[in-house]
Enzyme design. Structure first.
Site, short mmCIF file in Angstrom:
data_model
loop_
_atom_site.label_atom_id
_atom_site.label_comp_id
_atom_site.label_asym_id
_atom_site.label_seq_id
_atom_site.Cartn_x
_atom_site.Cartn_y
_atom_site.Cartn_z
N GLY A 267 0.80 -1.30 0.03
CA GLY A 267 0.09 -0.09 -0.01
C GLY A 267 0.89 1.18 -0.13
N ILE B 117 0.37 5.94 4.86
CA ILE B 117 0.38 4.78 6.14
C ILE B 117 1.32 3.82 6.05
CG2 ILE B 117 -1.00 3.62 7.67
CD1 ILE B 117 -3.36 5.21 7.32
N VAL C 278 -4.24 -5.66 -6.78
CA VAL C 278 -4.75 -7.00 -6.48
C VAL C 278 -6.15 -7.18 -7.40
CG1 VAL C 278 -4.41 -6.76 -4.15
CG2 VAL C 278 -6.55 -5.55 -4.85
N TYR D 162 -17.90 9.86 4.38
CA TYR D 162 -17.15 8.69 4.08
C TYR D 162 -17.93 7.56 3.61
CZ TYR D 162 -13.47 5.50 5.84
OH TYR D 162 -12.50 4.54 5.80
N LYS E 224 -15.15 -0.73 5.16
CA LYS E 224 -14.53 -0.85 6.29
C LYS E 224 -15.06 -1.65 7.73
CE LYS E 224 -10.88 1.37 4.95
NZ LYS E 224 -9.44 0.76 4.75
#
Length: 258
Positions: free
Chosen positions: A17, A24, A69, A159, A166
């Site tokens: 990532g 992050i 992916v 969001y 998530k």
């Protein structure tokens, strides 16, 4: 980054990532490397490679490879490289998420079925697929991490579709922790506070989220990618050997304030 003790000396970690040095995933890579770990990192595609490969070289990453992916075979190829080079894996960090812009920036009611399915596949099910490939390489146990956000638990304005996605990712972490626990493999959902990353730029009014995080945090400050990285590095050690299955908040305590 300040010098730290090599508490992960000899540790083999795959970090997925990294997009740039604000990611992050990059904060995790820095922290794991500073703690003595050997790294495998990936870039999304050839467009991303010039931004990610130099970072991997700076960190001394032993394995670097492309990984989208959504492309058949690429995930399996990465794990085959790890098997051939290292013969084992100690930790896996999944820090990827995606939703088509038109689906992300509209409300959940307006999210297309195709966009919802892509968001779920890239952001959630890919972690399950990685776990299946990683587990056989963790014959002496290991740790898996997936990056979540408070919007999985509560409604966070703008969001949108990523909230349900998530939430599914956090549930997947719990079920994987249950299934993999007998193999001494621990699984964590990591929920940082809002961070200024490229991925976050797609969220409307993101600056307001940052301001709210500071206002609600008992510590009165935003977290950064280094905070996330070192928390994950700790969780990957034997010091955290009896911690698994939960959502770990790295947000200065903002999640406890209504």
């Amino acid at each position: 980054m300040d010098a730290v003790r090599p508490i992960l000396s000899g540790h083999k970690s795959l970090i997925v990532g990294i997009a740039n040095d604000q990611s992050i995933a990059y904060g995790c890579a820095e922290a794991f490397r500073a703690s003595g770990a050997d790294l495998a990192i990936t870039w999304l595609n050839e467009k991303a490679r010039p931004h990610v490969e130099p970072l991997g070289q700076q960190l001394g990453a032993e394995i670097m490879a492309p990984l989208n992916v959504e492309n058949p075979g690429e995930l399996e190829a990465v794990f085959e490289q790890i098997r051939e080079r290292w013969g084992r894996l100690d930790s896996l960090i999944h820090s990827i998420a995606f939703a088509p812009k038109e689906d992300l920036q509209g409300g959940l009611l307006d999210c297309s079925s195709e966009g919802f399915a892509r968001a779920m596949d890239v952001s959630c099910h890919s972690f399950v697929r990685m776990a299946k490939l990683a587990a056989p390489l963790m014959s002496d146990g290991g740790t898996m991490f997936a990056m979540s956000y408070l919007g999985a638990e509560r409604v966070v304005t703008n969001y949108n579709v990523m909230g349900p996605v998530k939430a599914a990712l956090e549930a997947a972490c719990r079920y994987l922790a249950y299934e993999l626990g007998p193999r001494d493999i621990r699984v964590h959902a990591i929920s940082p506070g809002p961070l200024k990353t490229r991925a976050a730029s797609g969220i409307k009014e993101f600056d307001r989220l940052l301001n709210d995080a500071v206002e609600h945090s008992p510590l009165g400050a935003l977290v950064d990618i280094e905070d996330v990285g070192f928390a994950c590095a700790y969780l990957a050690t034997k010091f955290a050997r009896r911690i698994t299955g939960g959502t770990i908040y790295i947000d200065g305590g903002a999640n406890i304030v209504a």
